[in-house]
Write a protein that holds these residues in place. Sequence first.
Motif, PDB file in Angstrom:
ATOM      1  N   VAL A   1      33.148  20.572 -23.840  1.00 50.11           N
ATOM      2  CA  VAL A   1      33.676  20.520 -22.473  1.00 50.11           C
ATOM      3  C   VAL A   1      32.502  20.550 -21.502  1.00 50.11           C
ATOM      4  CG1 VAL A   1      35.921  21.522 -22.988  1.00 50.11           C
ATOM      5  CG2 VAL A   1      34.051  23.005 -22.312  1.00 50.11           C
ATOM      6  N   LEU A   2      32.676  19.830 -20.409  1.00 45.77           N
ATOM      7  CA  LEU A   2      31.598  19.605 -19.450  1.00 45.77           C
ATOM      8  C   LEU A   2      32.104  20.002 -18.071  1.00 45.77           C
ATOM      9  CD1 LEU A   2      30.984  16.202 -21.158  1.00 45.77           C
ATOM     10  CD2 LEU A   2      29.437  18.149 -21.308  1.00 45.77           C
TER      11      LEU A   2
ATOM     12  N   ASP B   1      33.575  17.505 -15.056  1.00 53.12           N
ATOM     13  CA  ASP B   1      35.032  17.383 -15.081  1.00 53.12           C
ATOM     14  C   ASP B   1      35.648  17.930 -13.784  1.00 53.12           C
ATOM     15  OD1 ASP B   1      34.562  16.358 -17.560  1.00 53.12           O
ATOM     16  OD2 ASP B   1      35.260  18.093 -18.686  1.00 53.12           O
ATOM     17  N   LEU B   2      35.129  19.036 -13.299  1.00 55.88           N
ATOM     18  CA  LEU B   2      35.626  19.589 -12.036  1.00 55.88           C
ATOM     19  C   LEU B   2      35.338  18.654 -10.871  1.00 55.88           C
ATOM     20  CD1 LEU B   2      34.510  23.306 -12.406  1.00 55.88           C
ATOM     21  CD2 LEU B   2      36.850  22.539 -12.011  1.00 55.88           C
ATOM     22  N   PHE B   3      34.190  18.003 -10.908  1.00 55.68           N
ATOM     23  CA  PHE B   3      33.795  17.158  -9.784  1.00 55.68           C
ATOM     24  C   PHE B   3      34.590  15.858  -9.737  1.00 55.68           C
ATOM     25  CE2 PHE B   3      30.970  14.092  -7.616  1.00 55.68           C
ATOM     26  CZ  PHE B   3      30.895  14.726  -6.394  1.00 55.68           C
ATOM     27  N   LEU B   4      34.870  15.270 -10.914  1.00 57.76           N
ATOM     28  CA  LEU B   4      35.460  13.928 -10.929  1.00 57.76           C
ATOM     29  C   LEU B   4      36.984  13.899 -11.098  1.00 57.76           C
ATOM     30  CD1 LEU B   4      32.887  11.965 -13.142  1.00 57.76           C
ATOM     31  CD2 LEU B   4      33.078  11.943 -10.657  1.00 57.76           C
ATOM     32  N   MET B   5      37.547  14.915 -11.721  1.00 56.62           N
ATOM     33  CA  MET B   5      38.977  14.840 -12.042  1.00 56.62           C
ATOM     34  C   MET B   5      39.839  15.195 -10.822  1.00 56.62           C
ATOM     35  SD  MET B   5      39.338  13.782 -15.172  1.00 56.62           S
ATOM     36  CE  MET B   5      38.023  12.677 -14.691  1.00 56.62           C
ATOM     37  N   GLY B   6      41.041  14.623 -10.827  1.00 57.66           N
ATOM     38  CA  GLY B   6      42.044  14.989  -9.827  1.00 57.66           C
ATOM     39  C   GLY B   6      41.771  14.468  -8.434  1.00 57.66           C
ATOM     40  N   ARG B   7      40.937  13.439  -8.313  1.00 56.67           N
ATOM     41  CA  ARG B   7      40.587  12.920  -6.983  1.00 56.67           C
ATOM     42  C   ARG B   7      41.784  12.290  -6.277  1.00 56.67           C
ATOM     43  NH1 ARG B   7      35.678  14.030  -4.309  1.00 56.67           N
ATOM     44  NH2 ARG B   7      34.256  14.752  -5.928  1.00 56.67           N
ATOM     45  N   GLU B   8      42.828  11.953  -7.041  1.00 54.07           N
ATOM     46  CA  GLU B   8      44.006  11.337  -6.428  1.00 54.07           C
ATOM     47  C   GLU B   8      44.896  12.380  -5.743  1.00 54.07           C
ATOM     48  OE1 GLU B   8      43.150  11.584  -9.511  1.00 54.07           O
ATOM     49  OE2 GLU B   8      44.824  11.927 -10.881  1.00 54.07           O
TER      50      GLU B   8
ATOM     51  N   VAL C   1      39.683  20.611 -16.710  1.00 53.98           N
ATOM     52  CA  VAL C   1      38.724  21.077 -17.731  1.00 53.98           C
ATOM     53  C   VAL C   1      39.528  21.552 -18.942  1.00 53.98           C
ATOM     54  CG1 VAL C   1      36.902  22.731 -18.302  1.00 53.98           C
ATOM     55  CG2 VAL C   1      37.041  21.761 -15.997  1.00 53.98           C
ATOM     56  N   THR C   2      39.236  20.968 -20.087  1.00 58.88           N
ATOM     57  CA  THR C   2      39.974  21.334 -21.301  1.00 58.88           C
ATOM     58  C   THR C   2      39.697  22.784 -21.693  1.00 58.88           C
ATOM     59  OG1 THR C   2      40.343  19.166 -22.222  1.00 58.88           O
ATOM     60  CG2 THR C   2      39.906  20.911 -23.796  1.00 58.88           C
TER      61      THR C   2
ATOM     62  N   ARG D   1      24.908  29.341 -16.699  1.00 53.26           N
ATOM     63  CA  ARG D   1      25.728  29.071 -15.510  1.00 53.26           C
ATOM     64  C   ARG D   1      26.953  28.238 -15.901  1.00 53.26           C
ATOM     65  NH1 ARG D   1      24.371  29.608 -10.702  1.00 53.26           N
ATOM     66  NH2 ARG D   1      22.151  29.358 -11.055  1.00 53.26           N
ATOM     67  N   MET D   2      26.773  27.280 -16.812  1.00 50.28           N
ATOM     68  CA  MET D   2      27.914  26.475 -17.276  1.00 50.28           C
ATOM     69  C   MET D   2      28.954  27.359 -17.968  1.00 50.28           C
ATOM     70  SD  MET D   2      27.911  23.363 -16.461  1.00 50.28           S
ATOM     71  CE  MET D   2      26.947  23.577 -14.987  1.00 50.28           C
ATOM     72  N   ALA D   3      28.472  28.286 -18.801  1.00 53.07           N
ATOM     73  CA  ALA D   3      29.391  29.180 -19.511  1.00 53.07           C
ATOM     74  C   ALA D   3      30.145  30.058 -18.512  1.00 53.07           C
ATOM     75  CB  ALA D   3      28.616  30.041 -20.505  1.00 53.07           C
ATOM     76  N   ASN D   4      29.424  30.523 -17.493  1.00 55.83           N
ATOM     77  CA  ASN D   4      30.043  31.358 -16.461  1.00 55.83           C
ATOM     78  C   ASN D   4      31.054  30.541 -15.650  1.00 55.83           C
ATOM     79  OD1 ASN D   4      29.959  32.099 -13.414  1.00 55.83           O
ATOM     80  ND2 ASN D   4      29.430  34.015 -14.449  1.00 55.83           N
ATOM     81  N   LEU D   5      30.681  29.312 -15.301  1.00 56.19           N
ATOM     82  CA  LEU D   5      31.582  28.432 -14.545  1.00 56.19           C
ATOM     83  C   LEU D   5      32.853  28.180 -15.350  1.00 56.19           C
ATOM     84  CD1 LEU D   5      32.095  26.439 -12.166  1.00 56.19           C
ATOM     85  CD2 LEU D   5      30.865  24.710 -13.492  1.00 56.19           C
ATOM     86  N   TYR D   6      32.663  27.904 -16.634  1.00 56.22           N
ATOM     87  CA  TYR D   6      33.819  27.672 -17.505  1.00 56.22           C
ATOM     88  C   TYR D   6      34.723  28.904 -17.532  1.00 56.22           C
ATOM     89  CZ  TYR D   6      36.905  27.167 -21.349  1.00 56.22           C
ATOM     90  OH  TYR D   6      38.066  27.136 -22.077  1.00 56.22           O
ATOM     91  N   ALA D   7      34.130  30.068 -17.741  1.00 51.38           N
ATOM     92  CA  ALA D   7      34.923  31.303 -17.819  1.00 51.38           C
ATOM     93  C   ALA D   7      35.703  31.513 -16.530  1.00 51.38           C
ATOM     94  CB  ALA D   7      34.004  32.491 -18.091  1.00 51.38           C
ATOM     95  N   ASN D   8      35.043  31.228 -15.424  1.00 55.83           N
ATOM     96  CA  ASN D   8      35.678  31.446 -14.127  1.00 55.83           C
ATOM     97  C   ASN D   8      36.879  30.535 -13.939  1.00 55.83           C
ATOM     98  OD1 ASN D   8      36.121  32.056 -11.399  1.00 55.83           O
ATOM     99  ND2 ASN D   8      33.949  32.355 -11.048  1.00 55.83           N
ATOM    100  N   ILE D   9      36.714  29.250 -14.188  1.00 50.44           N
ATOM    101  CA  ILE D   9      37.838  28.347 -13.926  1.00 50.44           C
ATOM    102  C   ILE D   9      38.894  28.412 -15.028  1.00 50.44           C
ATOM    103  CG2 ILE D   9      36.581  26.748 -12.448  1.00 50.44           C
ATOM    104  CD1 ILE D   9      37.188  25.156 -15.423  1.00 50.44           C
ATOM    105  N   ALA D  10      38.506  28.857 -16.233  1.00 48.41           N
ATOM    106  CA  ALA D  10      39.493  28.990 -17.310  1.00 48.41           C
ATOM    107  C   ALA D  10      40.223  30.334 -17.216  1.00 48.41           C
ATOM    108  CB  ALA D  10      38.822  28.854 -18.667  1.00 48.41           C
ATOM    109  N   GLN D  11      39.885  31.114 -16.222  1.00 45.14           N
ATOM    110  CA  GLN D  11      40.544  32.403 -15.966  1.00 45.14           C
ATOM    111  C   GLN D  11      40.447  33.344 -17.152  1.00 45.14           C
ATOM    112  OE1 GLN D  11      44.431  30.790 -14.791  1.00 45.14           O
ATOM    113  NE2 GLN D  11      43.915  31.243 -12.667  1.00 45.14           N
TER     114      GLN D  11
END
Length: 415
Positions: free
Chosen positions: A268-269, A273-280, A289-290, A323-333
Amino acid sequence: MALDFILRHARIGAHEPEIVDIGVADGRIVEIAARIDVDAPGEDLDGRLVVAGLVETHIHLDKSCILDRCHSREGTLAEAIAAVAAAKRAFTEADIYERARRTLEKAILQGTMRMRTHVEVDPRVGLRGFHAIRRLKRDYAWAIDLEICVFPQEGMLNDPGTEELLIEACEQGADLIGGCPYTDSDPHGHIARIFEIAQKFDYDIDFHLDFDLDASRMNLEGVCRTTDEFGWGGRVAVGHVTKLSALESVKFAAMAKRLADTGVAVTVLPATDLFLMGREHDHNVPRGVTPAHRLLACGVTCSIASNNILNPFTPFGDCSLLRMANLYANIAQIGRPAELQSCLDMITVLPAKLMNLRDYGIAVGNPADFVVLDCMDRTAAVAEIARPLFGMKNGRRTFVCPPPKLLYEAGSGPR
Ligand SMILES: [Zn+2]
């Protein structure tokens, strides 16, 4: 036994005992014990956490640091691909090397010691990216093991000449091959052909896959089926698979079981994924993010990785995997200690497994590769984005980042 170096009072996570001395000789770990009574140069870590280097499975060094030559308005995946496609026509080998070098040095300073970089090959950029990164791999072998995954970002069957160039890169020493079926006019044919090339060269495979939020059509099942047909279980990884984040839980669980049974790993990236997904969407934007930790719980090998640094796919990036691991943890709740620790696993031992690294880990006989983090346990490493204080590769120090120091006013220190 004569030792070259001893790391004293190092915390090595889930092992027993947790705090140990680690003896190094001839670039390898030769002893791990509660106490090593030998005179040798060393460093006392006072119980700080040591990992065997952070492991990045998915980054694009060749197209990093190009924000100054790309213009993004929509922030969509299609726009990012088009913007980079236009910019890369002007890439020279020297230019790619210089940008990739800057990014690689940042990653080394953030504690990354093993890295799989994806490198674009097609008739526009030719093998310039591959040649630049191959040189970089040799020049920085003292600090990082770099693995080159050549892949056709803009499709293959729709792009005459691409397949020949990919094969040429394989013949010239690429380490593995990737695919990008979502940009190909024939995604199934693309997947099949990548497997055939991988079989010819006895290569592992790493796909960019299922990179949108429409879960009604996925290529993941096709990749699993072909993995079974070729007997390639344990040698295939897929990156993004953002469609999985849009699957309802019963179907998600079935797909997780399929991935685990087949031996297809997932990266997972979060930043991209946060930047590009859901733009519609203009409100309640899906994060796309999976949930890797849920896949992990089903037995899937998962990693968290950086993907892009300072380009239209991701206009951010300090190359910090923590930082990526922390970002993932944060958005994955997720926030429970065991879950945060699994996020550390997804930038250390699990990506090492994904990359089939046989000599990774703090164990006698392995290379003396260490990164010392400024924290006392594995939970804090992720929760606090612990600073890497220094790194050692094959028994030689590769970087130092001394901790910052607060300069108290006279008489104002902690009471
Ligand atoms: Zn990528």
